[in-house]
Design an enzyme around this catalytic site. Structure first.
Site, short mmCIF file in Angstrom:
data_model
loop_
_atom_site.label_atom_id
_atom_site.label_comp_id
_atom_site.label_asym_id
_atom_site.label_seq_id
_atom_site.Cartn_x
_atom_site.Cartn_y
_atom_site.Cartn_z
N ASP A 162 0.86 -1.18 0.00
CA ASP A 162 0.00 0.00 0.00
C ASP A 162 0.89 1.23 0.00
OD1 ASP A 162 -2.82 1.19 0.44
OD2 ASP A 162 -1.62 2.14 2.01
N GLU A 254 -2.25 -1.62 -5.93
CA GLU A 254 -3.48 -1.02 -6.43
C GLU A 254 -3.21 -0.24 -7.72
OE1 GLU A 254 -6.52 0.14 -3.00
OE2 GLU A 254 -4.56 1.04 -2.68
N CYS A 307 -12.47 -4.20 6.57
CA CYS A 307 -11.82 -4.76 7.76
C CYS A 307 -11.08 -6.03 7.36
CB CYS A 307 -12.85 -5.06 8.84
SG CYS A 307 -12.14 -5.78 10.35
N CYS A 310 -12.74 -9.22 9.64
CA CYS A 310 -14.07 -9.81 9.41
C CYS A 310 -14.61 -9.52 8.01
CB CYS A 310 -15.06 -9.33 10.46
SG CYS A 310 -15.37 -7.54 10.41
N CYS A 326 -13.02 -1.13 13.35
CA CYS A 326 -14.16 -1.87 12.81
C CYS A 326 -15.34 -1.72 13.78
CB CYS A 326 -13.80 -3.34 12.60
SG CYS A 326 -15.14 -4.34 11.89
N CYS A 329 -16.58 -5.91 14.68
CA CYS A 329 -15.80 -6.80 15.54
C CYS A 329 -14.89 -6.04 16.50
CB CYS A 329 -14.96 -7.75 14.69
SG CYS A 329 -13.71 -6.94 13.66
N ASP A 336 -3.02 2.00 6.77
CA ASP A 336 -2.24 1.50 5.63
C ASP A 336 -1.94 0.01 5.76
OD1 ASP A 336 -2.23 4.11 4.69
OD2 ASP A 336 -0.32 4.59 5.65
#
Length: 402
Positions: A162, A254, A307, A310, A326, A329, A336
């Protein structure tokens, strides 16, 4: 006007341009023997490429921005010449290069690495390009070499990368590569030189006035400062990308819209200084050379909002929120690092289902993730909610473990 009164058409291929030049060079340029013939030949090749790009751009068969008709290059800027014939090679002392019409030229760097390949017979010099950048002369050889690149150290390991501004890169294994910020180191000097140049008489194309010598000296200092920044940035990116392809067997990044991000006046300088586009370019050709699997994830995939524990996608996540929390959870992690883990999980999912291809991920990650994820963002019921039908597709099939 009749057809006989029109100017005869000139062929655009480099061979036709060179043929026409040989017929008229004795009249229009009696000084042509003073230079190497490659100086004219390289110009014809560049003109051929520029005209082809312009024609393909008008026909909308060329990707990228629209190309305009080529213009004359200003004398003294971006000077280069490519030698393809003649005496091109290295000297025995490995400190000199041999070029046509120029003879032996002393090199600042040693040429022993290329000389060893030539002595072993594993390389062949095809051409040499002499160019001037920031007041310095460079010679680069185009070499056909037989390479034996080794495989990555960990061929079965997947890493997500990232890119960012605060940190140049964050890997899914927790490694943080700091951002060197090369431009910030010389920003004060660049500002001072720019103010100094503004007070002196520069080049004016409208009035065709010649610049002063002091303005030329200031521009030379400014060019050297920018050249040092570019060299330091390129060296840092080479070390980072080489380390990634040497260690990991699969790399996931990405597809960033760098050109669109540069429109943000608050972040444009920092993004340009990081060199995200150059990072991807180096990673693409190095991974292909080493046999590393490079996956390019769709730019609309919510890697930062998802997340990594989860799989729930948040509705909104501001850029100032550097820590991901999150709501389902309660998992908390660096923003990052969370994005890098989600990228790595996509590659593992693709390889496990045997549908992944080199340099791309199968399907549309954005569409598949939004259609299957449950929780706050999608307003879809979870499997534990009462009175609701259980979903047949679980988050584990998407490569996320709850």
């Amino acid at each position: 006007m009749t057809e006989d009164e029109l100017t005869p058409a000139v062929g655009w291929p480099a061979y036709a341009l060179r043929k026409d030049w040989n017929q008229v060079k004795g009249v229009v340029a009696p000084w042509w023997p003073e230079n190497s013939k490659e100086a004219y030949a390289s110009g014809f090749v560049n003109l051929d490429a520029a005209l082809r790009n312009w024609v393909e751009s008008r026909a909308e068969t060329r990707a990228g921005a629209a190309m305009r008709f080529p213009r004359f290059k200003e004398k003294g800027r971006a000077m280069s010449c490519r030698f393809t014939t003649g005496a091109i090679g290295l000297a025995i002392d490995r400190r000199h290069v041999r070029l046509p019409r120029l003879g032996l030229v002393r090199s600042h760097e040693s040429t022993r690495k290329l000389a060893r390949h030539l002595e072993q017979g594993s390389a062949r010099i095809r051409s040499a390009t002499v160019s001037m950048r920031a007041g310095q002369w460079f010679v680069s050889f185009s070499v056909e070499v037989s390479r034996a690149d080794s495989a990555p150290v960990q061929p079965d390991r997947v890493v997500g990368v990232d890119l960012g501004v605060s940190s140049l890169a964050v890997l899914s294994d927790g490694t943080v590569v700091p951002n060197p910020r090369h431009l910030d180191a010389v920003k004060r000097r660049v500002r001072r030189l720019q103010r100094q140049a503004a007070r002196r008489r520069g080049r004016n194309r409208r009035t065709r006035s010649e610049p002063s010598n002091r303005w030329l000296r200031t521009q030379a200092r400014l060019a050297r400062a920018h050249a040092r920044v570019a060299n330091a940035r390129r060296d840092a990116l080479h070390k980072l990308t080489t380390g990634l392809v040497d260690r990991y067997g699969s790399i996931v990044i990405e597809d960033l819209n760098v050109a669109g991000m540069l429109a943000n006046r608050r972040l444009a300088r920092s993004i340009a200084d990081a060199g995200w586009g150059e990072f991807r370019r180096q990673l693409e050709y190095k991974s292909e050379r080493r046999g590393t699997q490079l996956h390019i994830v769709d730019r609309w995939y919510p890697s930062s909002k998802t997340c990594s524990a989860c799989g729930v996608v948040k509705t909104k996540l501001r850029l100032s929120d550097r820590t991901f929390h999150c709501d389902r959870c309660g998992f908390s992690i660096d923003r990052d690092l969370n994005a890098a883990r989600n990228l790595a999980a996509l590659a593992r999912m693709s390889s496990a289902s045997c549908v992944g291809t080199k340099n791309s991920l199968a399907g549309n990650p954005r569409k598949s993730l939004h259609s299957r994820a449950t929780g706050t963002a999608t307003r879809r019921p979870t499997s534990t909610d009462k009175g609701q039908r259980k979903r047949s597709i679980s988050l584990a099939q998407d490569g996320f473990s709850s």
